[in-house]
Design an enzyme around this catalytic site. Sequence first.
Site, mmCIF file in Angstrom:
data_model
loop_
_atom_site.group_PDB
_atom_site.id
_atom_site.type_symbol
_atom_site.label_atom_id
_atom_site.label_comp_id
_atom_site.label_asym_id
_atom_site.label_seq_id
_atom_site.Cartn_x
_atom_site.Cartn_y
_atom_site.Cartn_z
ATOM 1 N N ASP A 116 -18.377 -0.320 -11.422
ATOM 2 C CA ASP A 116 -17.676 -1.288 -12.325
ATOM 3 C C ASP A 116 -16.482 -0.360 -12.690
ATOM 4 O O ASP A 116 -16.644 0.734 -13.317
ATOM 5 C CB ASP A 116 -18.024 -1.785 -13.511
ATOM 6 C CG ASP A 116 -17.243 -2.387 -14.351
ATOM 7 O OD1 ASP A 116 -16.508 -1.888 -15.238
ATOM 8 O OD2 ASP A 116 -17.135 -3.616 -14.166
ATOM 9 N N GLY A 117 -15.236 -0.453 -12.327
ATOM 10 C CA GLY A 117 -14.035 0.403 -12.524
ATOM 11 C C GLY A 117 -13.881 0.697 -14.027
ATOM 12 O O GLY A 117 -13.697 1.885 -14.273
ATOM 13 N N HIS A 121 0.821 -1.176 0.192
ATOM 14 C CA HIS A 121 -0.078 -0.169 -0.018
ATOM 15 C C HIS A 121 0.817 1.465 -0.126
ATOM 16 O O HIS A 121 0.784 2.283 -0.831
ATOM 17 C CB HIS A 121 -1.111 -0.051 1.358
ATOM 18 C CG HIS A 121 -1.921 -0.939 1.056
ATOM 19 N ND1 HIS A 121 -2.362 -1.992 2.248
ATOM 20 C CD2 HIS A 121 -2.858 -1.234 0.075
ATOM 21 C CE1 HIS A 121 -3.344 -2.837 1.660
ATOM 22 N NE2 HIS A 121 -3.746 -2.319 0.551
ATOM 23 N N ASP A 144 -5.552 -10.100 -9.441
ATOM 24 C CA ASP A 144 -4.566 -10.595 -10.668
ATOM 25 C C ASP A 144 -5.723 -10.610 -11.865
ATOM 26 O O ASP A 144 -6.926 -10.502 -11.793
ATOM 27 C CB ASP A 144 -4.133 -11.945 -10.448
ATOM 28 C CG ASP A 144 -2.903 -11.883 -9.392
ATOM 29 O OD1 ASP A 144 -1.828 -11.150 -10.002
ATOM 30 O OD2 ASP A 144 -2.908 -12.017 -8.313
ATOM 31 N N GLU A 169 -15.202 1.166 -6.297
ATOM 32 C CA GLU A 169 -15.160 -0.310 -5.763
ATOM 33 C C GLU A 169 -16.465 -1.029 -6.456
ATOM 34 O O GLU A 169 -17.595 -0.438 -6.138
ATOM 35 C CB GLU A 169 -15.159 -0.198 -4.172
ATOM 36 C CG GLU A 169 -15.215 -1.886 -3.641
ATOM 37 C CD GLU A 169 -14.493 -2.853 -4.281
ATOM 38 O OE1 GLU A 169 -14.843 -3.879 -4.645
ATOM 39 O OE2 GLU A 169 -13.214 -2.687 -4.146
ATOM 40 N N ASP A 197 -5.926 -0.608 -7.968
ATOM 41 C CA ASP A 197 -5.436 -1.600 -6.992
ATOM 42 C C ASP A 197 -6.448 -3.071 -6.943
ATOM 43 O O ASP A 197 -7.633 -3.039 -6.574
ATOM 44 C CB ASP A 197 -5.643 -1.087 -5.386
ATOM 45 C CG ASP A 197 -5.297 -2.227 -4.401
ATOM 46 O OD1 ASP A 197 -5.100 -3.176 -4.736
ATOM 47 O OD2 ASP A 197 -5.677 -1.700 -3.223
ATOM 48 N N CYS A 198 -5.855 -3.741 -8.213
ATOM 49 C CA CYS A 198 -6.853 -4.742 -8.465
ATOM 50 C C CYS A 198 -6.331 -6.176 -8.294
ATOM 51 O O CYS A 198 -5.164 -6.259 -7.990
ATOM 52 C CB CYS A 198 -7.101 -4.579 -10.260
ATOM 53 S SG CYS A 198 -5.466 -4.265 -10.933
ATOM 54 N N ASP A 246 -10.190 -3.190 0.648
ATOM 55 C CA ASP A 246 -9.867 -3.072 1.871
ATOM 56 C C ASP A 246 -9.269 -1.656 2.488
ATOM 57 O O ASP A 246 -9.297 -1.819 3.636
ATOM 58 C CB ASP A 246 -8.619 -4.231 1.809
ATOM 59 C CG ASP A 246 -7.541 -3.580 1.186
ATOM 60 O OD1 ASP A 246 -6.985 -2.464 1.144
ATOM 61 O OD2 ASP A 246 -6.602 -4.472 0.331
ATOM 62 N N PRO A 299 -13.149 -11.585 -12.812
ATOM 63 C CA PRO A 299 -13.682 -10.082 -12.674
ATOM 64 C C PRO A 299 -12.440 -9.302 -12.766
ATOM 65 O O PRO A 299 -12.680 -8.193 -13.364
ATOM 66 C CB PRO A 299 -14.206 -10.001 -11.633
ATOM 67 C CG PRO A 299 -14.675 -11.508 -10.854
ATOM 68 C CD PRO A 299 -13.595 -12.297 -11.483
#
Length: 285
Positions: A138-139, A62, A160, A106, A157-158, A86, A164
């Site tokens: 949805d980003g 982070h 792998d 998010e 910050d996704c 998170d 989705p």
Amino acid sequence: MITAYSETLHKGYGQTFDVEEVLFEQQTDSWHLIIFRNPVYGTVMALDGIIQTTQRDEFVYHEMLTHVPLIAHGNAKRVLIIGGGDGGILREVCRHATVEHVTQVEIDQAVIDMCKAHLPDHSAGAFDDPRVNIVIADGVEYVNKEMDDKFDVIISDCTDPVGPGEVLFSSRFYEGCKRLLNEGGVFVAQNGVPFLQQDEVITTRRRLSPYFSDQSFYTAAVPTYIGGVMTLAWGSDNTALRKLGLDELNQRYEKSGIITRYYNPQMHIGCFGLPQYLLTALEEV
């Protein structure tokens, strides 16, 4: 009763965690999520057999995904976070007093609520910061919709690029992010462990190239993301931002007043040095 959890990200190689207590577990038709306590890493969250974050080492990831672009930019007022339910990235962004507005997109409010409950130190109250605007969407759709908002730094910050999370490594996503960046802005994103996931880095470089004149990667050593250092993608049209000197970085870091556990100006400079096997692979793109 679960007593151990084995990660299955890499075929033929993985890691196993002792499970002291299962705090949360949910299985749907499309995914499996579990949060458990481990004697070494504290609270651990895993999705579909892949470790997402742990209480003990989350600060490495982070801090590096946040402070490298923000310190490099030097005057970021508006920040966009894609994913990051998170709250760890949000926490670190909010530590910069010069940031005036943060939008976090998010896809599922339940992720935020769950992490608040079981990983409260990740967000450390950042979701309640008055500068923060949480958007449940949805980003990819968000960055491609018509809007007047622009941002100085965009952080993806996704997960792998499987299931989705795959669309957040697509050309359409990168194109939308570039459109929302102010002139001289910076885009960063997690990009896997290149020793074991080299194709991800090559694909990202190829897809970023049409949108940013300076596309590169930097690294961070996150213990639970096994297989060596992980790469973080970097995209900007201001080539100078990636080449700041130590004196300038020291001044910016001290002026920010932030307290870190991993990031510092020396790490900032060093993280852009890539291993030769990766440089060789990228030269072929």
